[in-house]
Design a protein around this motif. Structure first.
Motif, short mmCIF file in Angstrom:
data_model
loop_
_atom_site.label_atom_id
_atom_site.label_comp_id
_atom_site.label_asym_id
_atom_site.label_seq_id
_atom_site.Cartn_x
_atom_site.Cartn_y
_atom_site.Cartn_z
N SER A 228 -65.28 94.11 32.41
CA SER A 228 -66.34 94.32 31.43
C SER A 228 -66.17 94.85 30.06
O SER A 228 -66.82 94.18 29.36
N SER A 229 -64.97 95.58 29.85
CA SER A 229 -64.48 96.04 28.50
C SER A 229 -63.61 95.38 27.96
O SER A 229 -63.33 95.47 27.00
N ILE A 230 -62.63 94.24 28.74
CA ILE A 230 -61.94 93.31 28.28
C ILE A 230 -62.59 92.32 27.54
O ILE A 230 -63.24 91.34 28.04
N ARG A 231 -62.15 92.14 26.29
CA ARG A 231 -62.58 91.27 25.31
C ARG A 231 -61.87 89.93 25.20
O ARG A 231 -62.26 88.84 24.94
N LEU B 197 -53.44 90.84 29.47
CA LEU B 197 -52.47 90.54 30.29
C LEU B 197 -51.02 90.75 29.63
O LEU B 197 -50.10 91.43 30.29
N ILE B 198 -51.10 90.11 28.48
CA ILE B 198 -49.56 90.37 27.88
C ILE B 198 -49.17 91.72 27.58
O ILE B 198 -48.24 92.20 27.66
#
Length: 282
Positions: free
Chosen positions: A39-42, A48-49
Motif C-alpha cells: 500500500s505504501s509502494i508508489r 524492486l531495483i
C-alpha cells in the motif's frame, strides 16, 4: 514479476559477479515482495531495483573473503545459451567484472548505476540510501581505482578474435612456446580460479616467458585430448576445452587493439562452468 526479472538479474549479476548467486538474490527479493503489504509502494520497479541492489551489496560484502584455489574470478555467462536471462547490452564485460573486484560493493554499485545505466546522482543516492555528495564520492573513488586500466573500452573485431584464439589454441596444442610468446604482450597476466574443488596456481603469473611456459605445462598435463571450441563470454573471446559435453576449462581473453593477448582468465571451477553448454554451430 516476469517483466522485471531480467533487469533485476542483470543488476545483481553486475554487482556480485555470480550468475547463480544473482538468480538466488532476485528470487529472494521477488518472493518477499509478493507477500508484503504494497500500500505504501508508489513505484513497483524502483522498489524492486532498490531492494535487489541493496540485497546484492549486502551479499557481496559477506562473500568478499571467500577462500578459493587461485584467484576468485567472476562466473562467465554466454549470451548464446538459451536460458541466459541477462540483458546483453547492460551486462559488464568480463574484464570489467574482474576490475570491479578492486572496488568495495557500494563503489561497485554506484559505478554500475552511473556508467552502465546512466542514473543521476540523485537517483543513485535514493537507491543506496545515501546523499548525492556520497554518491559523487563513491563514483570518484571507483573511477580513481579503474582509471589506470588499459582494458577500459576496447572490443575486438570478431575476425580479429577468431584469428587470435585460433593461433592461441594451435600454439598450445603444438606446445609452441615461441608462438605463444608472439601472441602475448610483455606484461601478460594469467589468473586461474579453481574454486573450492580444483587446485590451481596461487596468485597470478606475469610475463611472456613464464606465462607461455605455464600454459604449455597445463596443456600437456591437463588439457591433452580435450575437445576445443571458440566461444564468447561476457562480450569477450574464449578458448574452451571440453571433456565430452562437459566444460573442463575456459580461457577468457582480453585482447589489445593489435590482437595481442593482454590478460588470460582461466576458469577451472566446475561450479562456475556447469551451466555453460557447447554451441552446436561451433
Amino acid at each position: 514479476m516476469e517483466k522485471h526479472y531480467n533487469k533485476l538479474l542483470t543488476y545483481a549479476y553486475n554487482i556480485v559477479g555470480s550468475y547463480e548467486d544473482a538468480k538466488d538474490l532476485v528470487q529472494d527479493v521477488l518472493e518477499k515482495y509478493i507477500t508484503m503489504d504494497k500500500s505504501s509502494i508508489r513505484h513497483e520497479s524502483n522498489f524492486l531495483i532498490k531492494s535487489t541492489i541493496n540485497h546484492a551489496i549486502n551479499f557481496k560484502t559477506r562473500q568478499s573473503k571467500k577462500e578459493v584455489f587461485g584467484e576468485w574470478l567472476p562466473e562467465p555467462v554466454s549470451f548464446d545459451n538459451a536460458d541466459a536471462k541477462l540483458i546483453r547490452d547492460e551486462t559488464a564485460s568480463y574484464t570489467m567484472l574482474v576490475l570491479f573486484e578492486y572496488l568495495n560493493p557500494k563503489e561497485r554499485a554506484a559505478f554500475i548505476l552511473k556508467e552502465g545505466f546512466n542514473y543521476s546522482h540523485a537517483e543513485i543516492a535514493e537507491l543506496l540510501d545515501i546523499n548525492t555528495e556520497n554518491s559523487r564520492q563513491l563514483l570518484s573513488r571507483a573511477n580513481k581505482q579503474l582509471k589506470d586500466s588499459k582494458y577500459s573500452s576496447y572490443s575486438p573485431h570478431l575476425g580479429h578474435s577468431f584469428e587470435t584464439v585460433g593461433r592461441y589454441q594451435k600454439a598450445l596444442a603444438q606446445a609452441d612456446i615461441v608462438e605463444l610468446q608472439n601472441l602475448l604482450v610483455d606484461d601478460i597476466k594469467l589468473s586461474a580460479d579453481g574454486g573450492t574443488k580444483v587446485q590451481v596456481l596461487s596468485g597470478s603469473e606475469i610475463g611472456k616467458t613464464a606465462t607461455a611456459t605455464l600454459l604449455v605445462y597445463v596443456q600437456q598435463h591437463f588439457l591433452m585430448g580435450k575437445t576445443f571450441t571458440f566461444q564468447f563470454f561476457n562480450h569477450q573471446p574464449a578458448a574452451c576445452f571440453w571433456e565430452h559435453e562437459k566444460l573442463h576449462n575456459c580461457h577468457i581473453l582480453q585482447l589489445s587493439e593489435d590482437g595481442l593477448i593482454q590478460e588470460i582468465y582461466s576458469i577451472v571451477d566446475p561450479d562456475k562452468l556447469k551451466n555453460i553448454t557447447k554451441l552446436s554451430h561451433i
